[in-house]
Design an enzyme around this catalytic site. Structure first.
Site, mmCIF file in Angstrom:
data_model
loop_
_atom_site.group_PDB
_atom_site.id
_atom_site.type_symbol
_atom_site.label_atom_id
_atom_site.label_comp_id
_atom_site.label_asym_id
_atom_site.label_seq_id
_atom_site.Cartn_x
_atom_site.Cartn_y
_atom_site.Cartn_z
ATOM 1 N N HIS A 126 -0.460 -0.671 5.250
ATOM 2 C CA HIS A 126 -2.069 -0.154 5.447
ATOM 3 C C HIS A 126 -2.726 -0.284 4.117
ATOM 4 O O HIS A 126 -2.536 -0.070 2.953
ATOM 5 C CB HIS A 126 -2.117 1.424 5.888
ATOM 6 C CG HIS A 126 -1.157 2.321 5.252
ATOM 7 N ND1 HIS A 126 -0.535 3.487 6.160
ATOM 8 C CD2 HIS A 126 -0.817 2.338 4.052
ATOM 9 C CE1 HIS A 126 0.079 3.963 5.412
ATOM 10 N NE2 HIS A 126 0.363 3.493 3.917
ATOM 11 N N ASN A 140 8.195 -2.358 -0.929
ATOM 12 C CA ASN A 140 7.021 -1.505 -0.463
ATOM 13 C C ASN A 140 5.752 -1.414 -0.817
ATOM 14 O O ASN A 140 5.716 -0.964 -2.128
ATOM 15 C CB ASN A 140 7.761 -0.068 -0.297
ATOM 16 C CG ASN A 140 7.027 0.854 0.598
ATOM 17 O OD1 ASN A 140 7.082 0.930 1.834
ATOM 18 N ND2 ASN A 140 6.190 1.572 -0.272
ATOM 19 N N ALA A 186 1.508 5.905 -8.610
ATOM 20 C CA ALA A 186 0.398 5.651 -7.994
ATOM 21 C C ALA A 186 -0.731 5.501 -8.858
ATOM 22 O O ALA A 186 -0.906 6.238 -10.048
ATOM 23 C CB ALA A 186 -0.103 7.070 -7.078
#
Length: 195
Positions: A126, A140, A186
């Site tokens: 997404h 991923n 992240a």
């Protein structure tokens, strides 16, 4: 009788399934394999070839694409690209020209691909942009990952190895190579190769 009616009838007779034939538009040069379901709002154009037992739609347009067997393309647009067996695309994905989506790849919602190859089993689930990139197997992509491939003057390529985990909101500043099995946290901005 509209110009698409004869094509729809020929496809139905060859084993293609349609929930609402009047809401499906397939140009004359398109081929579709038996067992494939074309949902309302599907538009197949140009030299598109769709394999057997796929589910295309609703609200999907494929132009000059080669689609393997068992592929799902949901509410997406794809142009001049190849999508191999068992891949899942959408909803709301945009595959621009010169992309190669390998078997069992997932291209999820609000994902854009351009001039890129994604190898077997990679997941781009997404909110991600992958442009001018060569992506390995079983990668991923975290939500919001971007390949920043254009510096205002020239476009560069990103290379990502096998079994890489890219954390949410990772920016890959091309040209850059991410090695096999690497991990980015992240929010990382990566402008140097990661071994």
């Amino acid at each position: 009788m509209d110009e698409f009616a004869a094509k729809r009838q020929a496809l139905l007779e060859s084993g293609v399934r349609m929930m609402d034939p009047g809401a499906v538009y397939v140009e004359a040069g398109v081929t579709v394999g038996a067992g494939t379901l074309l949902l309302p709002g599907t538009i197949l154009r140009g030299n598109t070839m769709v394999g057997e037992n796929c589910e295309i739609g609703p609200n999907t347009m494929l132009v000059n694409c080669t689609v393997g067997a068992g592929v799902t393309v949901n509410s997406s647009q794809c142009f001049d690209s190849t999508i191999e067996d068992g891949a899942e695309v959408g909803p709301f994905a945009y595959i621009r020209p010169n992309c190669h989506v390998s078997p069992r790849v997932k291209v999820g919602d609000f994902v854009e691909l351009k001039n890129s190859k994604l190898d077997d089993g990679t997941k781009v689930s997404h909110l991600t942009y992958v442009g001018d990139s060569d992506i390995g197997k079983r990668v991923n992509f975290g939500c919001g990952t971007v390949t920043t491939n254009y510096n205002g003057l020239k476009k560069y390529r990103c290379t990502v190895g096998d079994d890489v985990f890219l954390g949410c909101n990772t920016n890959l500043i091309a040209p850059v190579t991410i090695g096999d099995g690497a991990y980015t946290a992240a929010g990382s901005t990566v402008d140097k190769d990661v071994p």
